[in-house]
Write a protein that holds these residues in place. Structure first.
Motif, PDB file in Angstrom:
ATOM      1  N   THR A 250       0.942  -1.086   0.062  1.00  0.00           N
ATOM      2  CA  THR A 250       0.194  -0.056   0.131  1.00  0.00           C
ATOM      3  C   THR A 250       1.007   0.911   0.089  1.00  0.00           C
ATOM      4  O   THR A 250       1.838   1.207   0.456  1.00  0.00           O
ATOM      5  CB  THR A 250      -0.976   0.257   0.617  1.00  0.00           C
ATOM      6  OG1 THR A 250       0.092  -0.072   3.033  1.00  0.00           O
ATOM      7  CG2 THR A 250      -2.118  -1.604   0.661  1.00  0.00           C
ATOM      8  N   PRO A 251       0.172   2.580  -0.634  1.00  0.00           N
ATOM      9  CA  PRO A 251       1.469   3.756  -0.525  1.00  0.00           C
ATOM     10  C   PRO A 251       1.206   3.677   0.729  1.00  0.00           C
ATOM     11  O   PRO A 251       1.049   3.603   1.904  1.00  0.00           O
ATOM     12  CB  PRO A 251       0.051   4.945  -1.200  1.00  0.00           C
ATOM     13  CG  PRO A 251      -1.218   4.104  -2.012  1.00  0.00           C
ATOM     14  CD  PRO A 251      -1.053   2.711  -1.264  1.00  0.00           C
ATOM     15  N   ARG A 252       2.671   4.852   1.105  1.00  0.00           N
ATOM     16  CA  ARG A 252       2.743   4.857   1.999  1.00  0.00           C
ATOM     17  C   ARG A 252       1.858   6.689   2.549  1.00  0.00           C
ATOM     18  O   ARG A 252       2.322   7.395   2.146  1.00  0.00           O
ATOM     19  CB  ARG A 252       4.405   5.818   2.777  1.00  0.00           C
ATOM     20  CG  ARG A 252       4.750   6.028   4.266  1.00  0.00           C
ATOM     21  CD  ARG A 252       6.104   6.740   3.916  1.00  0.00           C
ATOM     22  NE  ARG A 252       6.896   5.889   3.386  1.00  0.00           N
ATOM     23  CZ  ARG A 252       8.511   5.306   4.341  1.00  0.00           C
ATOM     24  NH1 ARG A 252       7.998   5.550   5.553  1.00  0.00           N
ATOM     25  NH2 ARG A 252       9.220   4.975   3.570  1.00  0.00           N
ATOM     26  N   PRO A 253       1.242   6.148   3.150  1.00  0.00           N
ATOM     27  CA  PRO A 253       0.386   7.773   4.239  1.00  0.00           C
ATOM     28  C   PRO A 253       1.328   8.961   4.419  1.00  0.00           C
ATOM     29  O   PRO A 253       2.285   8.725   5.171  1.00  0.00           O
ATOM     30  CB  PRO A 253      -1.053   7.142   4.555  1.00  0.00           C
ATOM     31  CG  PRO A 253      -0.787   5.477   4.346  1.00  0.00           C
ATOM     32  CD  PRO A 253       0.457   5.348   5.147  1.00  0.00           C
ATOM     33  N   ALA A 254       0.730  10.144   4.316  1.00  0.00           N
ATOM     34  CA  ALA A 254       1.221  11.291   4.609  1.00  0.00           C
ATOM     35  C   ALA A 254       1.502  10.892   6.668  1.00  0.00           C
ATOM     36  O   ALA A 254       0.979  10.457   7.150  1.00  0.00           O
ATOM     37  CB  ALA A 254       0.757  11.964   4.354  1.00  0.00           C
ATOM     38  N   PRO A 255       2.420  11.535   7.168  1.00  0.00           N
ATOM     39  CA  PRO A 255       2.374  12.031   8.423  1.00  0.00           C
ATOM     40  C   PRO A 255       0.983  12.317   9.159  1.00  0.00           C
ATOM     41  O   PRO A 255       0.526  11.927   9.580  1.00  0.00           O
ATOM     42  CB  PRO A 255       3.507  11.950   9.091  1.00  0.00           C
ATOM     43  CG  PRO A 255       4.676  12.077   7.642  1.00  0.00           C
ATOM     44  CD  PRO A 255       3.622  12.066   6.608  1.00  0.00           C
TER      45      PRO A 255
END
Length: 463
Positions: A250-255
């Motif tokens: 899955t894509p890495r979410p923004a903090p």
């Protein structure tokens, strides 16, 4: 490490000695099988140990004198239980090409099998000496539950190895592991299904555990549909240190993308409820003779405040118009669960690292591990410090999501770091740059993602 014979000394545990004495009858080839030497073809050997565990040995055409004792991870009760001697096929191929000999066993039982795995692994090592020859250097390594088994061997049988590598290991130990798992399921039941009577510990059998898992799973699925309960799921995830990015697919979410991070945590929490929180716990309770975890006296407000996910939880509660203080108060008032002392003693005796290393050990962990959260490394670092053995331990982290999602390059780079420590007598630099350089030299075709990182505190330090 040169050894004069294959039989354990009198100082070792009696069970290990018995295993060694029975090796002749248990192996599938006669004692004194031909030793691999430079120029000889590689060999693949399999057989059965006295305990009934299978073993596997692979040697290269030109053995460099080092044998790697690999401990595999958790296998659920009833699942296939073959012997393995490396974490994956690609890494195994590279190691054999570079001259390493490999050995490992299946362990006599599946499930939470630390008690059985340690003597089985040592018996497999004795079998290697008998069938292949004396190693110049022996390194123990393993992943997940195998990281705990490796650490147990390193602490309790240091005379058998020269150094060790624990990868994504449960190095906080069994007591702490089951305490932390209980924190998550307790919070979920209290906040999502407060009057359900769902049993969290003390299962009568596997079907009892499965029924509890199904009921809590159904509550969890319904809860994810509302903002209020999504915040509560994030709170439970925070108590178990579940990261907001834990699946490399899955894509890495923004903090600050709290919604996306919560969605990832929800998927991991569903997995925890479906397997470790109930079915795996029931198997571990059967071994231990009862419930081995507790939350009496635990301050969940203080635990959340120490969590790396505190800001996320606060933001989700605020967005949902829900009182975080109110839910923390509900956790504080809910009836707590006590452990059975005999079960705690079992876990402490067989699966609780003390930190008393006597040989060098390197731990590596991904930063986005939901099954064995990276904060467990803080627990082991503190244990080693309390034991006064800090110079023997180094820890390193790869910037990736998932459990044990190391590339072949990263694994070989870590092994070479332990070897360098043994050869030179000092660690030298274990910076991300150095580790990545060693990884790329070992295998330029796969990623090298070591990163500067220091995990926060482990939630249940008293475990």
């Amino acid at each position: 490490m040169k050894r004069a014979n294959i039989l354990p000394s009198a100082a070792r545990r009696p069970a290990i000695g018995l295993a060694a004495l029975l090796l002749l009858a248990a192996t599938s080839a006669p004692a004194g099988a031909a030793t691999s030497s430079p120029g000889s073809p590689g060999r693949h050997l399999e057989g059965t140990l006295p305990s009934g565990a299978a073993y596997m040995i692979d040697t290269p055409a030109d053995w460099n004198g080092t044998v790697l004792l690999f401990s595999h991870g958790y296998r659920p009760q009833g699942s296939p239980n073959p012997a393995v001697d490396a974490p994956d096929a690609a890494t195994k191929k590279l190691l054999l090409e570079k001259g390493y000999a490999l050995v490992g066993s299946s362990y006599a039982t599946t499930g939470w099998s630390v008690q059985q795995a340690v003597p089985d692994q040592l018996a497999a090592l004795d079998t290697f000496t008998q069938r292949v020859g004396e190693a110049e250097r022996t390194l123990a390594w393993g992943q997940s539950l195998g990281g705990l088994i490796t650490t147990t061997i390193a602490e309790r049988h240091p005379e058998r190895i020269d150094g060790s590598l624990a990868m994504c290991g449960l190095v906080h130990g069994g007591v702490a592991n089951w305490n932390s798992t209980l924190d998550a399921t307790f919070a979920l039941r209290t906040l999502l299904a407060p009057h359900s009577g769902i049993r969290l510990t003390g299962f009568e059998d596997a079907s009892d555990a499965a029924a509890s898992a199904q009921r809590l799973g159904e509550s969890l699925g319904a809860a994810q549909q509302t903002a209020r309960d999504r915040a509560r799921i994030a709170l439970a995830a925070a108590l178990h240190n579940i990261p907001g990015w834990n699946d490399p697919a899955t894509p890495r979410p923004a903090p600050d993308d709290h919604a996306a991070r919560q969605a990832n945590q929800y998927t991991a929490v569903r997995g925890l409820v479906a397997q470790p929180g109930f079915l795996w716990r029931a198997e571990a309770e059967r071994r231990a003779g009862g419930n081995m975890s507790w939350n009496t006296g635990v301050d969940y407000s203080a635990m959340l405040a120490r969590s790396a996910h505190y800001k996320q939880v606060k933001a989700l509660y605020k967005s949902a118009g829900l009182s975080l203080g109110g839910d923390l108060g509900a956790l504080a008032r809910a009836p707590r669960i006590g452990a059975e002392p005999n079960a705690v003693r079992y876990m402490a005796e067989h699966a609780a690292p003390s930190g008393r290393l006597r040989k060098p050990q390197l731990d590596i962990h991904t930063t986005g591990d939901a099954l064995v959260p990276v904060q467990v490394e803080s627990a082991y670092r503190h244990a080693v410090a309390r034991a006064g053995r800090t110079p023997l331990l180094r820890q390193a982290y790869t910037d990736n999501a998932g459990h044990c999602t190391f590339s072949p390059a990263e694994q070989l780079g870590a092994l070479h770091t332990v070897e360098r420590r043994l050869t030179t007598g000092h660690w030298g630099s274990t910076s991300p740059a150095v580790l990545n350089s060693r990884a790329r030299q070992a295998d330029p075709s796969t990623p090298a993602r070591y990163t500067a990182y220091r995990p926060g505190p482990f939630s249940r330090q008293e475990g």
